[in-house]
Design a protein around this motif. Sequence first.
Motif, mmCIF file in Angstrom:
data_model
loop_
_atom_site.group_PDB
_atom_site.id
_atom_site.type_symbol
_atom_site.label_atom_id
_atom_site.label_comp_id
_atom_site.label_asym_id
_atom_site.label_seq_id
_atom_site.Cartn_x
_atom_site.Cartn_y
_atom_site.Cartn_z
ATOM 1 N N PRO A 156 -30.803 26.815 14.786
ATOM 2 C CA PRO A 156 -29.997 26.592 13.603
ATOM 3 C C PRO A 156 -30.707 26.823 12.270
ATOM 4 O O PRO A 156 -30.197 26.360 11.259
ATOM 5 N N SER A 157 -31.816 27.513 12.240
ATOM 6 C CA SER A 157 -32.487 27.606 10.947
ATOM 7 C C SER A 157 -32.764 29.052 10.554
ATOM 8 O O SER A 157 -33.675 29.334 9.806
ATOM 9 N N SER A 158 -31.960 29.983 11.042
ATOM 10 C CA SER A 158 -32.245 31.388 10.802
ATOM 11 C C SER A 158 -32.012 31.768 9.345
ATOM 12 O O SER A 158 -31.072 31.311 8.714
ATOM 13 N N ARG A 159 -32.895 32.615 8.839
ATOM 14 C CA ARG A 159 -32.732 33.118 7.477
ATOM 15 C C ARG A 159 -31.781 34.302 7.443
ATOM 16 O O ARG A 159 -31.403 34.780 6.385
ATOM 17 N N VAL A 160 -31.407 34.792 8.615
ATOM 18 C CA VAL A 160 -30.494 35.931 8.683
ATOM 19 C C VAL A 160 -29.325 35.600 9.599
ATOM 20 O O VAL A 160 -29.514 35.064 10.692
ATOM 21 N N ILE A 161 -28.130 35.927 9.130
ATOM 22 C CA ILE A 161 -26.940 35.893 9.978
ATOM 23 C C ILE A 161 -26.383 37.310 9.928
ATOM 24 O O ILE A 161 -26.367 37.930 8.856
ATOM 25 N N ILE A 162 -25.968 37.835 11.069
ATOM 26 C CA ILE A 162 -25.323 39.147 11.062
ATOM 27 C C ILE A 162 -23.841 38.960 11.371
ATOM 28 O O ILE A 162 -23.470 38.227 12.291
ATOM 29 N N PRO A 181 -28.369 34.755 14.928
ATOM 30 C CA PRO A 181 -27.020 34.200 14.879
ATOM 31 C C PRO A 181 -25.998 35.241 14.381
ATOM 32 O O PRO A 181 -26.234 35.934 13.398
ATOM 33 N N LEU A 182 -24.869 35.297 15.074
ATOM 34 C CA LEU A 182 -23.833 36.289 14.758
ATOM 35 C C LEU A 182 -22.541 35.598 14.360
ATOM 36 O O LEU A 182 -22.198 34.545 14.894
ATOM 37 N N VAL A 183 -21.829 36.213 13.428
ATOM 38 C CA VAL A 183 -20.509 35.714 13.037
ATOM 39 C C VAL A 183 -19.483 36.835 13.212
ATOM 40 O O VAL A 183 -19.645 37.930 12.662
ATOM 41 N N GLN A 184 -18.480 36.549 14.015
ATOM 42 C CA GLN A 184 -17.409 37.522 14.244
ATOM 43 C C GLN A 184 -16.367 37.387 13.128
ATOM 44 O O GLN A 184 -15.787 36.318 12.930
ATOM 45 N N LEU A 185 -16.152 38.487 12.400
ATOM 46 C CA LEU A 185 -15.099 38.504 11.381
ATOM 47 C C LEU A 185 -13.793 38.930 12.042
ATOM 48 O O LEU A 185 -13.778 39.811 12.905
ATOM 49 N N LEU A 186 -12.710 38.291 11.631
ATOM 50 C CA LEU A 186 -11.401 38.578 12.220
ATOM 51 C C LEU A 186 -10.433 38.953 11.110
ATOM 52 O O LEU A 186 -10.398 38.301 10.064
ATOM 53 N N ASP A 187 -9.683 40.018 11.351
ATOM 54 C CA ASP A 187 -8.779 40.549 10.327
ATOM 55 C C ASP A 187 -7.335 40.245 10.709
ATOM 56 O O ASP A 187 -6.726 40.996 11.467
ATOM 57 N N TYR A 188 -6.817 39.137 10.219
ATOM 58 C CA TYR A 188 -5.443 38.751 10.550
ATOM 59 C C TYR A 188 -4.466 39.344 9.534
ATOM 60 O O TYR A 188 -4.711 39.286 8.336
ATOM 61 N N LYS A 189 -3.374 39.880 10.040
ATOM 62 C CA LYS A 189 -2.355 40.452 9.144
ATOM 63 C C LYS A 189 -1.350 39.375 8.721
ATOM 64 O O LYS A 189 -0.755 39.451 7.656
ATOM 65 N N THR A 190 -1.133 38.415 9.619
ATOM 66 C CA THR A 190 -0.204 37.315 9.309
ATOM 67 C C THR A 190 -0.929 36.005 9.637
ATOM 68 O O THR A 190 -2.113 36.017 9.975
ATOM 69 N N THR A 191 -0.202 34.897 9.576
ATOM 70 C CA THR A 191 -0.813 33.585 9.836
ATOM 71 C C THR A 191 -1.639 33.612 11.124
ATOM 72 O O THR A 191 -1.154 34.040 12.168
ATOM 73 N N ALA A 192 -2.867 33.141 11.013
ATOM 74 C CA ALA A 192 -3.784 33.224 12.148
ATOM 75 C C ALA A 192 -3.505 32.158 13.194
ATOM 76 O O ALA A 192 -3.258 30.997 12.871
ATOM 77 N N THR A 193 -3.538 32.585 14.464
ATOM 78 C CA THR A 193 -3.561 31.627 15.573
ATOM 79 C C THR A 193 -4.696 32.064 16.488
ATOM 80 O O THR A 193 -5.086 33.232 16.473
ATOM 81 N N ILE A 194 -5.207 31.125 17.258
ATOM 82 C CA ILE A 194 -6.312 31.489 18.147
ATOM 83 C C ILE A 194 -6.207 30.670 19.430
ATOM 84 O O ILE A 194 -5.878 29.473 19.389
ATOM 85 N N THR A 195 -6.461 31.318 20.555
ATOM 86 C CA THR A 195 -6.327 30.617 21.848
ATOM 87 C C THR A 195 -7.689 30.074 22.298
ATOM 88 O O THR A 195 -8.732 30.518 21.817
ATOM 89 N N ASP A 196 -7.645 29.152 23.257
ATOM 90 C CA ASP A 196 -8.882 28.618 23.831
ATOM 91 C C ASP A 196 -9.695 29.735 24.481
ATOM 92 O O ASP A 196 -10.921 29.739 24.407
ATOM 93 N N GLU A 197 -8.988 30.676 25.100
ATOM 94 C CA GLU A 197 -9.678 31.800 25.772
ATOM 95 C C GLU A 197 -10.428 32.643 24.739
ATOM 96 O O GLU A 197 -11.575 33.033 24.952
ATOM 97 N N GLU A 198 -9.760 32.924 23.624
ATOM 98 C CA GLU A 198 -10.414 33.720 22.577
ATOM 99 C C GLU A 198 -11.640 32.981 22.031
ATOM 100 O O GLU A 198 -12.706 33.576 21.845
ATOM 101 N N LEU A 199 -11.473 31.686 21.801
ATOM 102 C CA LEU A 199 -12.593 30.898 21.268
ATOM 103 C C LEU A 199 -13.759 30.858 22.255
ATOM 104 O O LEU A 199 -14.924 30.992 21.853
ATOM 105 N N ALA A 200 -13.434 30.730 23.536
ATOM 106 C CA ALA A 200 -14.491 30.716 24.558
ATOM 107 C C ALA A 200 -15.194 32.076 24.575
ATOM 108 O O ALA A 200 -16.426 32.149 24.692
ATOM 109 N N HIS A 201 -14.432 33.133 24.426
ATOM 110 C CA HIS A 201 -15.006 34.485 24.411
ATOM 111 C C HIS A 201 -15.958 34.661 23.224
ATOM 112 O O HIS A 201 -17.097 35.106 23.389
ATOM 113 N N TYR A 202 -15.505 34.296 22.020
ATOM 114 C CA TYR A 202 -16.372 34.456 20.835
ATOM 115 C C TYR A 202 -17.637 33.612 20.964
ATOM 116 O O TYR A 202 -18.709 34.021 20.537
#
Length: 268
Positions: A156-162, A181-202
């Motif tokens: 948890p102390s990285s100076r870089v996040i990609i 550490p990586l951060v996945q950016l998500l491009d929602y066109k309308t109101t965002a929803t997210i499933t447990d499966e998607e969250l587990a995948h990310y």
Amino acid sequence: QSGNNPQLNDNQILNISHRGASGHAPEHTLASYELGDKMGGDYIELDLQMTKDGELIAMHDETLDRTTDGTGLVKDYTLEEIKQLDAGSWFNETYPEKANEEFAGLQVQTLQEVIEHFGKNKNYYIETKSPEVYPGMEEQLLDILEQYNLTRQNAPSSRVIIQSFSEASLQKVHDLNEDIPLVQLLDYKTTATITDEELAHYSEYAIGLGMSYTKINEEYVQKTREHDLLIHPYTVNEKEDMKRLLEWGVTGMFTNYPDVLEEVLKEM
Ligand code: G3P
Ligand code: CA
């Protein structure tokens, strides 16, 4: 302040200077990054494009037109050519009320120059832009980070996040180095929803998610947090929006006004 080493966990809200303090100075210039740092930003947010001769530069668009006095695609110009451009005067012309003569003539920066300038004790939140246009971008990025000893620090102390909108790009980084550490950016066109499966995948490769703050609600934020993912919405510039998102439980946000977020955080 980004001289400190912020922790990537629930206890600290990250103030991410979006393209630097780009509400005050021309985005992705040293002036903008310096202001971001002074104004309380924990991380400098930096978008990457690649020149014709394979150099990584800090620029948001694939084209030079909006933020320099050049024209055409970044990939069609060498670094030497791009270095001759003026990356500041457009800001003075577009925002005369914020104009500063020192912005005129500012140069486009390479990733390496930014790290040289700020040193390895600052924090960088780096986005691979259009990775499908720039083969080898991830290897080049990791080579540079390696050169400055910025790859060997786990969360948890990285100076870089990609970060990237491209999952393929993040997976590639993950395959090359599973500690960054990586951060996945998500491009929602309308109101965002997210499933447990998607969250587990990310969660398999990323420590967090980023998305437009205009597309999410409290339920989305809570659900993301329940899966132990950080959540960094972009690009939040108004106090009221910052406060609402913090109440919902976000763990940081991208802002063109790190000074405003700093104020909000102090009030809380
Ligand atoms: O990286 C977070 C946010 O900056 C994503 O959108 O287009 O401003 O790079 P963009
Ligand atoms: Ca970005």
